[in-house]
Design an enzyme around this catalytic site. Structure first.
Site, short mmCIF file in Angstrom:
data_model
loop_
_atom_site.label_atom_id
_atom_site.label_comp_id
_atom_site.label_asym_id
_atom_site.label_seq_id
_atom_site.Cartn_x
_atom_site.Cartn_y
_atom_site.Cartn_z
N GLY A 11 0.92 -1.03 0.03
CA GLY A 11 -0.13 0.01 -0.14
C GLY A 11 0.99 1.10 -0.11
O GLY A 11 0.51 2.29 -0.77
N ASN A 12 2.09 1.13 0.81
CA ASN A 12 2.83 2.40 0.65
C ASN A 12 3.42 2.46 -0.58
O ASN A 12 3.82 3.68 -1.01
CB ASN A 12 3.97 2.08 1.58
CG ASN A 12 3.37 2.47 3.12
OD1 ASN A 12 2.88 3.45 3.28
ND2 ASN A 12 3.75 1.53 4.09
N LYS A 131 0.09 -3.34 13.99
CA LYS A 131 -0.02 -2.98 12.55
C LYS A 131 -0.19 -1.39 12.38
O LYS A 131 -1.13 -0.84 12.77
CB LYS A 131 -1.35 -3.62 11.96
CG LYS A 131 -1.27 -3.49 10.50
CD LYS A 131 -0.19 -3.89 9.69
CE LYS A 131 -0.52 -3.78 8.09
NZ LYS A 131 0.55 -4.21 7.27
N LYS A 217 -0.97 -7.98 4.93
CA LYS A 217 -1.41 -8.40 3.45
C LYS A 217 -0.34 -9.52 3.07
O LYS A 217 -0.59 -10.37 2.35
CB LYS A 217 -1.44 -7.18 2.42
CG LYS A 217 -0.21 -6.55 2.16
CD LYS A 217 0.35 -7.12 0.84
CE LYS A 217 1.87 -6.15 0.69
NZ LYS A 217 2.68 -5.71 1.45
N LYS A 279 7.08 -9.47 6.12
CA LYS A 279 7.51 -9.85 4.79
C LYS A 279 8.29 -11.05 4.94
O LYS A 279 8.09 -12.10 4.17
CB LYS A 279 8.19 -8.78 3.87
CG LYS A 279 7.13 -7.57 3.62
CD LYS A 279 7.94 -6.48 3.23
CE LYS A 279 6.84 -5.22 2.78
NZ LYS A 279 5.86 -4.89 3.83
#
Length: 316
Positions: A11-12, A131, A217, A279
């Site tokens: 998103g970033n 988050k 995500k 990640k």
């Protein structure tokens, strides 16, 4: 037979910088990414796309709060903000991919799917939110925010400012997984589980009930890649590679990282919990369930990374 890839777009990564965060700015970034996705497909991959929503869900949530505080409109729950971003970003990706395919004479069709992801209501993250969502605040703004919102959790991210954090339970199941498999097997380029998926839990009767949280995500992307038996999981973020000592002048980019090395680096505290750690955890989850390889890189380096020229590769 085409190799299967799950691509998780951060998103970033859709927000170039603080001066380019409006809807049209985001669309321009999405259009660029659509070109990279088409390039990857022309290398022989069948691609399923998911995306983050950290800044975007924060913007929607803040607009909702301002309207509510002004006495103009009702308050929008976080779960609905997640759904809103899933639809809005999914629409931009679907439109941009459609136009890119049309311009290149490609026959594939993109489709964005509203996707729920089941979580456990007893997940410990509800007691320890981590988050990050929304914009970065200066220190002088934090005190006034906490006076208005005593239930908020705001943390400092080195070099960037203060940011709100919310619960982020681990995904258990992608509710629409069978539909996703059917569409992918039929040749569609599916955009699914945006923002980690709309979080739901089950009540005592087995019915789904929305939960106010944000699912990471990358962990959802790993779950999706496992279920689709993908050959490759690619995680797109703001940096070209995974780094050691990221916040120091001596930071070092990693071209390759084995599972054993990754666990060692986690133990040494190299990966931040709100940045690179999810990640790496997603990569380890995918590989532990039979995945062959994970690539982490920035959007502009996606094609070169898939070709082995850029980014960080995480392998068994």
């Amino acid at each position: 037979m085409k190799r299967r890839m799950v691509l998780a777009v951060g998103g970033n990564g859709l927000i170039k910088n603080g001066e380019h965060r409006e809807i049209d700015d985001q669309l321009a970034a999405v259009q660029e990414i659509a070109g990279f996705i088409a390039d990857i497909m022309q290398l022989g991959f069948a691609v399923t796309v998911t995306h983050g929503n950290g800044p975007q869900v924060g913007y929607i949530f803040r607009r909702s709060e301002l309207a509510f505080e002004a006495g103009e409109l009702h308050f929008v729950p976080l779960k609905n903000c997640v759904a809103d971003t899933q639809g809005a970003i999914g629409y931009q990706l679907q439109e941009s991919l459609h136009n890119t395919f049309h311009q290149r004479g490609m026959v594939e069709q993109p489709v964005a799917m509203v996707t729920m992801v089941e979580v456990d209501g007893n997940d410990p993250s509800f007691q320890n939110p981590t988050k990050p969502i929304g914009v970065f605040y200066p220190k002088q703004k934090v005190d006034s925010l906490l006076r208005k919102h005593s239930d908020w959790h705001i943390v400092y991210q080195k070099g960037r400012g203060y940011r709100r954090v919310v619960p982020s339970p681990r995904p258990i199941r992608i509710v629409e997984m069978e539909a996703l498999k059917t569409m992918m097997d039929s040749g569609f380029v599916v955009i699914a589980a945006g923002g980690g998926g709309i979080p739901v839990d089950r009540d005592g009767d087995g019915n789904l009930v929305g939960v106010n949280c944000v699912v990471d995500k990358d962990l959802t992307a790993a779950l999706m890649a496992i279920e689709l038996k993908a050959d490759l999981l690619v995680i797109s973020t703001q940096v070209e590679s995974v780094y050691l000592d990221f916040d120091s002048p001596q930071r070092k980019a990693l071209q390759r990282l084995t599972v054993a090395e990754a666990y060692g680096r986690i133990g040494q505290g190299h990966f931040g919990p709100g940045t690179m750690l999810p990640k790496i955890e997603a990569a380890l989850k995918f590989i532990s369930h039979g995945g062959k390889e994970v690539i982490i890189t920035s959007p502009e380096n996606l094609v070169a990374a898939v070709q082995g020229k850029k980014g960080t590769r995480i392998v068994p």
